[in-house]
Design an enzyme around this catalytic site. Structure first.
Site, mmCIF file in Angstrom:
data_model
loop_
_atom_site.group_PDB
_atom_site.id
_atom_site.type_symbol
_atom_site.label_atom_id
_atom_site.label_comp_id
_atom_site.label_asym_id
_atom_site.label_seq_id
_atom_site.Cartn_x
_atom_site.Cartn_y
_atom_site.Cartn_z
ATOM 1 N N ALA A 1 0.816 -1.214 0.000
ATOM 2 C CA ALA A 1 0.000 0.000 0.000
ATOM 3 C C ALA A 1 0.842 1.253 0.000
ATOM 4 O O ALA A 1 1.366 1.681 1.035
ATOM 5 C CB ALA A 1 -0.936 -0.012 1.203
ATOM 6 N N PRO B 1 -5.093 8.990 -1.758
ATOM 7 C CA PRO B 1 -5.954 9.848 -2.579
ATOM 8 C C PRO B 1 -5.150 10.994 -3.215
ATOM 9 O O PRO B 1 -5.432 11.403 -4.337
ATOM 10 C CB PRO B 1 -6.986 10.375 -1.584
ATOM 11 C CG PRO B 1 -7.072 9.304 -0.543
ATOM 12 C CD PRO B 1 -5.682 8.726 -0.440
ATOM 13 N N GLY C 1 -0.098 8.865 -6.380
ATOM 14 C CA GLY C 1 0.241 7.473 -6.652
ATOM 15 C C GLY C 1 1.643 7.407 -7.198
ATOM 16 O O GLY C 1 2.151 6.342 -7.539
ATOM 17 N N ILE D 1 -5.862 -0.231 -3.369
ATOM 18 C CA ILE D 1 -4.940 -1.254 -2.875
ATOM 19 C C ILE D 1 -5.442 -2.644 -3.276
ATOM 20 O O ILE D 1 -6.535 -3.062 -2.880
ATOM 21 C CB ILE D 1 -4.766 -1.150 -1.336
ATOM 22 C CG1 ILE D 1 -4.322 0.280 -0.964
ATOM 23 C CG2 ILE D 1 -3.761 -2.192 -0.841
ATOM 24 C CD1 ILE D 1 -3.097 0.802 -1.716
ATOM 25 N N GLN E 1 -4.992 -7.624 -47.394
ATOM 26 C CA GLN E 1 -3.648 -7.225 -46.996
ATOM 27 C C GLN E 1 -3.683 -6.347 -45.736
ATOM 28 O O GLN E 1 -2.818 -6.438 -44.873
ATOM 29 C CB GLN E 1 -2.968 -6.481 -48.139
ATOM 30 C CG GLN E 1 -1.476 -6.430 -47.934
ATOM 31 C CD GLN E 1 -0.782 -5.714 -49.070
ATOM 32 O OE1 GLN E 1 -1.193 -4.630 -49.467
ATOM 33 N NE2 GLN E 1 0.265 -6.326 -49.590
ATOM 34 N N ILE F 1 -9.924 -5.524 -35.956
ATOM 35 C CA ILE F 1 -10.161 -6.720 -36.772
ATOM 36 C C ILE F 1 -11.552 -7.289 -36.483
ATOM 37 O O ILE F 1 -12.210 -7.815 -37.359
ATOM 38 C CB ILE F 1 -9.075 -7.797 -36.483
ATOM 39 C CG1 ILE F 1 -7.677 -7.258 -36.771
ATOM 40 C CG2 ILE F 1 -9.352 -9.084 -37.255
ATOM 41 C CD1 ILE F 1 -7.376 -6.974 -38.214
ATOM 42 N N GLY G 1 -14.166 -5.588 -35.665
ATOM 43 C CA GLY G 1 -15.252 -4.664 -35.986
ATOM 44 C C GLY G 1 -16.162 -4.478 -34.782
ATOM 45 O O GLY G 1 -15.706 -4.532 -33.642
ATOM 46 N N GLU H 1 1.383 0.770 -10.960
ATOM 47 C CA GLU H 1 2.786 0.655 -10.513
ATOM 48 C C GLU H 1 3.642 1.700 -11.218
ATOM 49 O O GLU H 1 4.726 1.420 -11.721
ATOM 50 C CB GLU H 1 3.305 -0.778 -10.704
ATOM 51 C CG GLU H 1 2.586 -1.675 -9.704
ATOM 52 C CD GLU H 1 3.164 -3.064 -9.543
ATOM 53 O OE1 GLU H 1 4.357 -3.260 -9.834
ATOM 54 O OE2 GLU H 1 2.408 -3.937 -9.094
ATOM 55 N N SER I 1 3.057 5.537 -17.136
ATOM 56 C CA SER I 1 4.100 5.502 -18.171
ATOM 57 C C SER I 1 4.973 6.766 -18.173
ATOM 58 O O SER I 1 6.186 6.693 -18.334
ATOM 59 C CB SER I 1 3.469 5.312 -19.546
ATOM 60 O OG SER I 1 2.985 3.996 -19.656
HETATM 61 C C1 LIG Z 1 -5.791 -2.274 -10.951
HETATM 62 C C2 LIG Z 1 -4.986 -1.376 -10.061
HETATM 63 C C3 LIG Z 1 -4.243 -1.924 -9.040
HETATM 64 C C4 LIG Z 1 -3.502 -1.108 -8.187
HETATM 65 N N1 LIG Z 1 -2.854 -1.679 -7.134
HETATM 66 C C5 LIG Z 1 -2.178 -0.880 -6.259
HETATM 67 C C6 LIG Z 1 -1.561 -1.441 -5.114
HETATM 68 O O1 LIG Z 1 -1.650 -2.657 -4.861
HETATM 69 N N2 LIG Z 1 -0.883 -0.626 -4.280
HETATM 70 C C7 LIG Z 1 -0.782 0.702 -4.514
HETATM 71 O O2 LIG Z 1 -0.130 1.391 -3.733
HETATM 72 N N3 LIG Z 1 -1.367 1.276 -5.584
HETATM 73 C C8 LIG Z 1 -2.077 0.508 -6.460
HETATM 74 N N4 LIG Z 1 -2.708 1.077 -7.535
HETATM 75 C C9 LIG Z 1 -2.595 2.520 -7.742
HETATM 76 C C10 LIG Z 1 -1.664 2.885 -8.882
HETATM 77 O O3 LIG Z 1 -0.407 2.282 -8.759
HETATM 78 C C11 LIG Z 1 -1.531 4.395 -8.954
HETATM 79 O O4 LIG Z 1 -2.832 4.897 -9.151
HETATM 80 C C12 LIG Z 1 -0.616 4.809 -10.041
HETATM 81 O O5 LIG Z 1 0.707 4.666 -9.600
HETATM 82 C C13 LIG Z 1 -0.845 6.203 -10.537
HETATM 83 O O6 LIG Z 1 -1.020 7.104 -9.504
HETATM 84 P P1 LIG Z 1 -2.089 8.296 -9.635
HETATM 85 O O7 LIG Z 1 -3.344 7.688 -10.097
HETATM 86 O O8 LIG Z 1 -2.091 9.044 -8.372
HETATM 87 O O9 LIG Z 1 -1.513 9.170 -10.791
HETATM 88 P P2 LIG Z 1 -0.681 10.514 -10.682
HETATM 89 O O10 LIG Z 1 0.541 10.315 -9.933
HETATM 90 O O11 LIG Z 1 -1.615 11.585 -10.214
HETATM 91 O O12 LIG Z 1 -0.361 10.749 -12.189
HETATM 92 C C14 LIG Z 1 -1.362 11.228 -13.138
HETATM 93 C C15 LIG Z 1 -0.641 11.831 -14.306
HETATM 94 O O13 LIG Z 1 0.005 13.014 -13.900
HETATM 95 C C16 LIG Z 1 1.267 13.171 -14.504
HETATM 96 N N5 LIG Z 1 2.300 13.308 -13.471
HETATM 97 C C17 LIG Z 1 2.235 12.947 -12.162
HETATM 98 N N6 LIG Z 1 3.380 13.247 -11.510
HETATM 99 C C18 LIG Z 1 4.189 13.792 -12.419
HETATM 100 C C19 LIG Z 1 5.507 14.349 -12.355
HETATM 101 N N7 LIG Z 1 6.227 14.314 -11.237
HETATM 102 N N8 LIG Z 1 6.021 14.828 -13.487
HETATM 103 C C20 LIG Z 1 5.313 14.822 -14.647
HETATM 104 N N9 LIG Z 1 4.079 14.335 -14.759
HETATM 105 C C21 LIG Z 1 3.532 13.860 -13.668
HETATM 106 C C22 LIG Z 1 1.501 11.952 -15.346
HETATM 107 O O14 LIG Z 1 1.239 12.251 -16.691
HETATM 108 C C23 LIG Z 1 0.491 10.970 -14.871
HETATM 109 O O15 LIG Z 1 0.040 10.138 -15.934
HETATM 110 C C24 LIG Z 1 -3.477 0.299 -8.382
HETATM 111 C C25 LIG Z 1 -4.215 0.847 -9.435
HETATM 112 C C26 LIG Z 1 -4.979 0.021 -10.245
HETATM 113 C C27 LIG Z 1 -5.799 0.661 -11.323
#
Ligand SMILES: Cc1cc2nc3c(=O)[nH]c(=O)nc-3n(C[C@H](O)[C@H](O)[C@H](O)COP(=O)(O)OP(=O)(O)OC[C@H]3O[C@@H](n4cnc5c(N)ncnc54)[C@H](O)[C@@H]3O)c2cc1C
Lengths: 380, 250
Positions: free
Chosen positions: A123, A127, A130, A156, A275, A336, A338, A362, A365
């Site tokens: 965890a 909010p 991430g 989580i 093709q 593919i 449709g 995690e 990108s």
């Molecule tokens: C199926 C699923 C399973 C998950 N499991 C877990 C888990 O077990 N444990 C856990 O802890 N979390 C978990 N998560 C949460 C997940 O890992 C996070 O939501 C994720 O890392 C992204 O964090 P965020 O949503 O706060 O995005 P943010 O950090 O808010 O990012 C949003 C966007 O803001 C931009 N951004 C943010 N920071 C920067 C920066 N410094 N510089 C430039 N651009 C930036 C990027 O473009 C990014 O795409 C899970 C999520 C899902 C959907």
């Protein structure tokens, strides 16, 4: 350089493929619909050691390496993203304990996990963030032999299963992030309703509420203030699971495309004669092979990490490429199919809903690319 | 109770491609015959109920040392292998002689199990030949079996019914594919397979005389059936054609 799998690796791959095809595939659609993995599947996975492949035998694992883990997870991910993400998030937590835990912690928390009696959680996300450890607001206040944890953890995985959860919180003594091993359902630990996410159904995702949760001092993982390195290296290992799951999705998208392009008729022959369809199939074959060897290599690298920073870069680039390729492959598979691909009766719709999750978990990108560029620039 | 399971190394049939109506075997991974895996599962089940040991027995090319791990992962306790590159395509009589001579070297064998036919050629001869050489009773088409005291109670599944036999041990039994569903080995079983006891023999270790191959396989393709390619436009016409061809009664 040797790109041949050993007999053991081939057998691990076959074992996972057999289990996935024989037992998971028939209920994959049900798992998607009901957002629940049947108990028999969990028990079957446990019996085959799929909850502890890369971990040491003395902690209940199978000693099969991350290379074995990748091969098995690809096959599981191919039939059910929800089952794969469950194992992946669980292994992320186990990996952190395995790397940073002391003997006592490993025996106590890894053993039931590797054997599949417990399903672990990790965890970090809250909010507010991430991606950025600086913004962690969960607090740990030291009180004699205990720390008292308060805060909310968001999204989580596996938070509603029994077992250990590795929680990241800012501790009042070091002022830094510290990782704690907490037993789920300990007093003060509650969870939300499961999130209704777009895909990877069956994988449980909940918010965790910590209200005055007492954690014994001996449950600090890796020492006070060590949260950041644990997070970084832990997540790098975690990306092996996420990448393998996405790799399975690419393979699934590719196979569904081959199948459908031969089944769907246009006038008197299949659409595979076009093709435009063939070019898409070729693109998928190219991307699958590229993603496959990148992921297999990543599994091998995870077996022997020498430099955590370089490893973080390899993890970030593999995870980014493979997860984004899975989204591409799933989208092309939709083309593919449709309009049929948009129907939940078709497997490809589920593959798409599962694949779209990879790039956002995690570490999104964009953040991965910052890690890659950071390491690349600093080591030039 | 010691149970020997004879298992044949064959190319993985799922991975064979055809070119010019001939199977392409290059680089096709090797595995053990499917029904042989049922025989192994049956042996493991007997061992788990009655105790004893399951010994996988196989004659084949050098790759067998790797291929046999499948049997050791799926529950065999040890393996006897006769390695020689000539053995992969050897005639049933040669294989039977080799296996029988090896079985003589294994102490106290109670049951010798075979798959009803090998995964590739399915000639189904080796079991009977081994029983012949060793002078043991043999039961084929086994769809279930159990051991009571010093005998095996075997159900044979035949075209027009079932036959239940009681045979004294030691016995040779050939099982059918539907006798069971082979278990999937776990990761640790797979990884421990290579560490189980394995006895490797060469042809010279066996006091047998290998004759010239009495049978040469020229092809195992299904015979080509000439098609008449008659097109009809109605049911009446179809019936008329079938009558003229003598396929249905006049
Ligand atoms: C199926 C699923 C399973 C998950 N499991 C877990 C888990 O077990 N444990 C856990 O802890 N979390 C978990 N998560 C949460 C997940 O890992 C996070 O939501 C994720 O890392 C992204 O964090 P965020 O949503 O706060 O995005 P943010 O950090 O808010 O990012 C949003 C966007 O803001 C931009 N951004 C943010 N920071 C920067 C920066 N410094 N510089 C430039 N651009 C930036 C990027 O473009 C990014 O795409 C899970 C999520 C899902 C959907």
């Amino acid at each position: 350089m040797n790109f041949n799998l050993t007999k053991e690796q081939l057998l691990i791959q076959k074992m996972a493929r057999d289990f996935a095809e024989r037992y998971i595939e028939p209920v994959a659609e049900q798992i998607d619909r009901e957002n629940k993995i049947p108990d028999e599947i969990i028990e079957g996975l446990a019996a085959l050691d799929l909850f502890g492949i890369p971990f040491a035998e003395k902690y209940g694992g199978a000693d099969g390496g991350y290379d074995g883990y990748v091969l098995a997870m690809e096959q599981i991910g191919k039939v059910s993203g929800g089952v794969a993400v469950t194992i992946s998030a669980h292994s992320l937590a186990l990996g952190a304990i395995s790397t940073f835990g002391n003997e006592e912690q490993k025996v106590k928390y890894m053993t039931p996990g590797c054997q599949g009696q417990h399903i672990l959680s990790f965890a970090f996300t809250e909010p507010g963030t991430g991606s950025d450890p600086k913004q962690i607001t969960t607090t740990a206040v030291k009180d004699g032999d205990y720390y008292v944890l308060n805060g909310t953890k968001r999204f989580i995985s596996n938070a509603n299963f029994p077992g250990a959860i590795v929680i990241f919180a800012r501790d009042n003594e070091s002022g830094k992030i510290t990782a704690f091993i907490v037993e789920k359902w300990t007093e003060g630990y509650t969870v939300s309703e499961p999130w209704d996410k777009i895909g990877q159904h069956g994988g449980q995702l909940l918010d965790v509420y910590l209200k005055d949760v007492k954690v014994p001092v001996e449950n600090v993982l890796g020492g006070p203030g060590m949260g950041y390195p644990i997070l970084q290296l832990g997540i790098s290992f975690g990306k092996v699971g996420v990448s393998s799951t996405a790799l399975g999705a690419i393979l699934a998208a590719y196979e569904e495309t081959l199948k459908y392009s031969k089944e769907k008729m246009h006038r008197d022959s299949s659409i595979a004669k076009f093709q435009a369809v063939q070019l898409r199939i070729a693109d998928m074959a190219i991307k699958y092979e590229a993603a496959r060897w990148l992921t297999y290599r990543f599994g091998c690298l995870a077996n022997e990490v020498k430099d955590p920073r370089q490893f973080a870069k390899e993890a970030a680039l593999t995870k980014t490429f493979v997860c984004e390729t899975a989204v591409d492959a799933a989208r092309v598979a939709m083309d593919i199919h449709g309009s049929y691909g948009l129907m939940n009766d078709y497997k490809v719709a589920r593959i798409y809903r599962d694949a779209i999750i990879g790039p956002q978990i995690e570490g999104v990108s964009d953040m991965q690319k910052m890690i890659i560029a950071g390491v690349a620039l600093s080591s030039y | 109770m010691n149970i020997v399971v004879a298992m044949k190394q064959i190319p993985d049939l799922h991975q064979i491609r055809m070119r010019d109506r001939q199977p392409v075997l290059d680089d096709v991974p090797l595995t053990l015959g499917n029904i042989d895996k049922n025989a192994l599962e049956a042996a493991v089940h007997l061992r788990d109920t009655h105790g004893g040991k399951v010994i996988a027995l196989s004659a084949g090319s050098e790759e067998l040392e790797d291929t046999i791990k499948e049997a050791l992962a799926a529950g065999a306790d040890e393996a006897f292998m006769i390695l020689d590159d000539s053995l992969d395509n050897a005639d049933s009589s040669v294989i039977a002689a080799v296996l029988a001579a090896t079985i003589r070297k294994i102490n106290d064998v109670d049951i010798i199990l075979f798959g009803e036919g090998s995964g590739d050629n399915y000639s189904g001869q080796v079991g009977s030949r081994v029983a012949g050489i060793l002078g043991l009773p043999q039961v084929g088409y086994a769809s279930s079996m159990e051991v009571q005291g010093n005998s095996a109670i075997v159900t044979r599944s035949l075209e027009d019914g079932e036959e239940i036999l009681e045979v004294e041990l030691p016995v040779v039994i050939a099982v059918m594919a539907d006798i069971n569903e082979p278990r999937i080995p776990s990761v640790s079983q797979i990884l421990k397979a290579g560490r189980k006891p394995q006895e490797v023999l060469e042809l010279d270790d066996l006091a047998i005389e290998i004759l010239e191959e009495p049978v040469v396989t020229e092809s195992n393709l299904a015979p080509e059936t000439p098609r008449k390619q008659v097109v009809v436009k109605s049911v009446d016409e179809l019936i008329a054609v079938l009558r003229t061809e003598g396929v249905i009664g006049r």
